[in-house]
Design an enzyme around this catalytic site. Structure first.
Site, short mmCIF file in Angstrom:
data_model
loop_
_atom_site.label_atom_id
_atom_site.label_comp_id
_atom_site.label_asym_id
_atom_site.label_seq_id
_atom_site.Cartn_x
_atom_site.Cartn_y
_atom_site.Cartn_z
N LYS A 125 123.52 31.02 -43.82
CA LYS A 125 122.13 31.22 -43.38
C LYS A 125 121.77 30.11 -42.40
O LYS A 125 121.90 28.93 -42.72
CB LYS A 125 121.20 31.18 -44.60
CG LYS A 125 119.71 31.19 -44.24
CD LYS A 125 118.86 30.95 -45.49
CE LYS A 125 117.39 30.72 -45.12
NZ LYS A 125 116.58 30.38 -46.31
N LYS A 139 103.89 28.68 -45.45
CA LYS A 139 104.06 27.65 -46.46
C LYS A 139 102.92 26.63 -46.36
O LYS A 139 102.30 26.49 -45.30
CB LYS A 139 105.39 26.90 -46.24
CG LYS A 139 106.65 27.74 -46.41
CD LYS A 139 107.87 26.88 -46.14
CE LYS A 139 109.17 27.69 -46.22
NZ LYS A 139 109.49 28.10 -47.59
N ASP A 145 108.09 34.87 -46.16
CA ASP A 145 108.76 33.63 -46.52
C ASP A 145 110.03 33.87 -47.31
O ASP A 145 110.76 32.93 -47.63
CB ASP A 145 107.80 32.73 -47.30
CG ASP A 145 108.30 31.29 -47.39
OD1 ASP A 145 109.11 30.89 -46.53
OD2 ASP A 145 107.88 30.57 -48.32
N ASP A 183 116.69 24.43 -43.47
CA ASP A 183 116.93 25.80 -43.90
C ASP A 183 118.13 26.43 -43.22
O ASP A 183 118.46 27.59 -43.48
CB ASP A 183 115.68 26.65 -43.69
CG ASP A 183 115.49 27.71 -44.77
OD1 ASP A 183 116.08 27.55 -45.85
OD2 ASP A 183 114.76 28.68 -44.54
N ASP A 193 111.81 27.06 -40.97
CA ASP A 193 111.15 28.11 -41.75
C ASP A 193 109.72 27.70 -42.06
O ASP A 193 109.46 26.93 -42.98
CB ASP A 193 111.92 28.37 -43.05
CG ASP A 193 111.25 29.44 -43.90
OD1 ASP A 193 110.46 30.23 -43.34
OD2 ASP A 193 111.52 29.48 -45.11
N ARG A 244 117.09 36.05 -46.99
CA ARG A 244 117.86 37.22 -47.42
C ARG A 244 117.87 38.31 -46.35
O ARG A 244 118.80 39.10 -46.28
CB ARG A 244 117.31 37.73 -48.76
CG ARG A 244 115.89 38.22 -48.72
CD ARG A 244 115.26 38.25 -50.12
NE ARG A 244 115.09 36.89 -50.63
CZ ARG A 244 114.71 36.61 -51.87
NH1 ARG A 244 114.46 37.59 -52.73
NH2 ARG A 244 114.58 35.36 -52.26
N GLU A 250 112.63 35.17 -46.05
CA GLU A 250 113.30 35.59 -44.81
C GLU A 250 114.80 35.37 -44.83
O GLU A 250 115.54 36.04 -44.12
CB GLU A 250 112.67 34.84 -43.62
CG GLU A 250 113.27 33.49 -43.28
CD GLU A 250 113.19 32.46 -44.41
OE1 GLU A 250 114.09 31.62 -44.49
OE2 GLU A 250 112.25 32.52 -45.22
#
Length: 490
Positions: free
Chosen positions: A260, A272, A342, A283, A265, A346, A344
């Site tokens: 990933k 967030k 959030d 991230d 993010d 996956r 995201e």
């Protein structure tokens, strides 16, 4: 930090570190220095709680009768204690102490008789020291004098220094790969974003990797709607980077590693809070780990075949950002209702895993900072792992143990799959608020087909706010050692 290997020489100036086994049993070098110093070591032991347990350290400053400014005692524990990972922790702890002393040179004497043969123990101790010596201060224009370590070189001394040097050579390459991954995680998001990450990767071509970068138009052509949906709110266009190492020798399809690579993010429109957002440049740690592994394979040139995939995007809120309730279509054709922007990671991985599975690899391992829930379940010392193939999962757990990176298996509970069934699409990207890490794994399972697969969720292990033996504060490079141990034994 420069590490070298040499035959024992107890007459050198500087700092010297010598071994003491559990029960205050002095090694050969410690016995000799104790005699030369008129019993300074035994007197220091008598006035301390140091017993020689593995990892214990004791600094003896200004001993008389020897040329060294400091004698540092390090605990070997019992003979069976010193396995590879523990030797690395020992070396890292030693390096941290040595860097706090005023000398520019230090020596570590490795006696035989431990759980590992002396050359392997010496190599892994140096490796741990190399990992601990990492620093990321390129953006600091002024560094206080007391923050600048004076130590410049460490000589590891033992009878068979040539064997130790040979054992250390591949480990040094692994340490460089970990530093590469750490640097990527540590860089700010205005420096590392999808396109710039892809540009950095091009430097690995010179090592023999085949590299392919899919840009926005190519991703659209391949119908990677989940990745594109995450990226659409950002000015930075997404990328999919594929790296191939073909060392031959396995006679099987390549192993696929998928990372990933969300370079920042914000949470998107499901924004967030400011505190949670501060560390979100991390991230992309899964992608950084995959890139670190691939760089090491190119340097080590093992007889394996591995393909690395990094799906890179930035998740930002804007007038064109994906909205809660939107539906996207992944590369394998499955539709996804996006209830939380959030969640995201996956979505990004859905397309990356579909793309990897379409190449029919022997197995797929993905790494991702996927859920905060894994930290609630396992804390800062363990990452979660789950998958469809017991041999792959157990092999990775064993590799992680040897490498000093802890993995704990979580179940893919089939009864929980109903939590990701949408009323308006094939899937939804969030569950009902329970078992978040497992729900994330169940979602990803939908995109690997029948390929044996394991998923590592390591959100809580990629950054540390206090030092550990093998790494300082900051990015850990978690995952690089485990994957390399898994496929090469290093």
């Amino acid at each position: 930090m420069k590490f070298s290997f040499a035959e024992p020489d107890l007459g050198k100036k500087g700092v010297i570190a010598v071994a003491v086994a559990e029960g205050r049993k002095l090694g050969a070098a410690a016995t000799r220095l104790d005699r030369q110093s008129g019993g300074a070591i035994r007197r220091a032991l008598a006035g301390s709680k140091f017993d020689g347990k593995l990892g214990e350290l004791l600094d003896i400053a200004g001993p008389a009768g020897v040329p060294q400014s400091h004698i540092v005692l390090y605990g070997l524990g019992k003979p069976e204690d010193l396995i590879e990972g523990k030797a690395e922790d020992l070396g890292g702890g030693l390096l941290a102490l040595l860097r706090g002393l005023p000398d520019t040179a230090a020596a570590i004497v490795v006696d035989g008789g431990a759980g590992l043969p002396a050359p392997r123990a010496a190599a892994h101790m140096a490796y741990g020291g190399q990992l601990r010596s990492y620093r990321f201060d390129k953006y600091r224009t002024k560094i206080k004098k007391d923050e600048q370590p004076k130590l410049e070189r460490v000589t590891v001394m033992l009878d068979d220094s040539g064997a130790a040097k040979r054992a250390f050579a591949p480990l040094e390459q692994v340490a460089e790969a970990i530093a590469f991954a750490r640097d990527l995680v540590a860089e700010p998001a205005n420096v590392v974003y999808p396109a710039s990450m892809a540009t950095r990767v091009q430097s690995l071509k010179r090592l023999g990797l085949a590299i392919e970068v899919l840009d926005l138009k190519m991703l659209q052509k391949l119908k990677m709607g989940a990745l594109l949906g995450v990226a659409q709110g950002s000015l930075h266009e997404p990328r999919m980077v594929t790296l191939r190492w073909n060392g031959g020798g396995r006679g099987k399809a390549p192993i696929a590693f998928v990372g990933k690579g969300v370079t920042f993010d914000s949470g998107g429109l499901s924004l967030k809070n400011p505190e949670a957002m501060q560390g979100q440049k991390r991230d992309m740690a899964g992608g950084a780990a995959v890139l670190g592994v691939m760089s090491a394979l190119a340097a080590l040139r093992p007889a394996v075949e591995v393909t690395g995939y990094v799906a890179a995007a930035e998740n930002m809120p804007s007038g064109r950002a994906i909205r809660p309730g939107d539906i996207v279509r992944a590369a394998n054709g499955k539709t996804i209702e996006v209830l939380n922007t959030d969640a995201e990671g996956r979505l990004v991985l859905a397309d990356a895993l579909s793309h990897a599975a379409a190449q029919q690899p022997d197995q797929i391992v993905d790494l991702a900072t996927l859920t905060a829930a894994v930290g609630a379940a396992l804390g800062r010392r363990y990452a979660g792992i789950m998958g469809t193939d017991a041999a792959v999962v157990q092999g990775l757990i064993a590799a992680g143990k040897r490498a000093g990176e802890n993995l704990w298996e979580l179940p893919l509970v089939d009864e929980y799959r109903n939590d990701i069934v949408s009323r308006v699409a094939d899937l939804k990207n969030t569950g009902e608020g329970y078992a978040g890490t497992i729900i994330g794994g169940l979602f990803l399972r939908e995109f690997v087909g029948k390929v044996p697969w394991a998923h590592i969720d390591f959100s809580s292990t990629v950054l540390v706010d206090k030092p550990a033996p093998a790494h300082p504060i900051g990015a850990t490079g978690f995952g690089v050692r485990t994957l390399l141990q898994y496929i090469t034994g290093l």
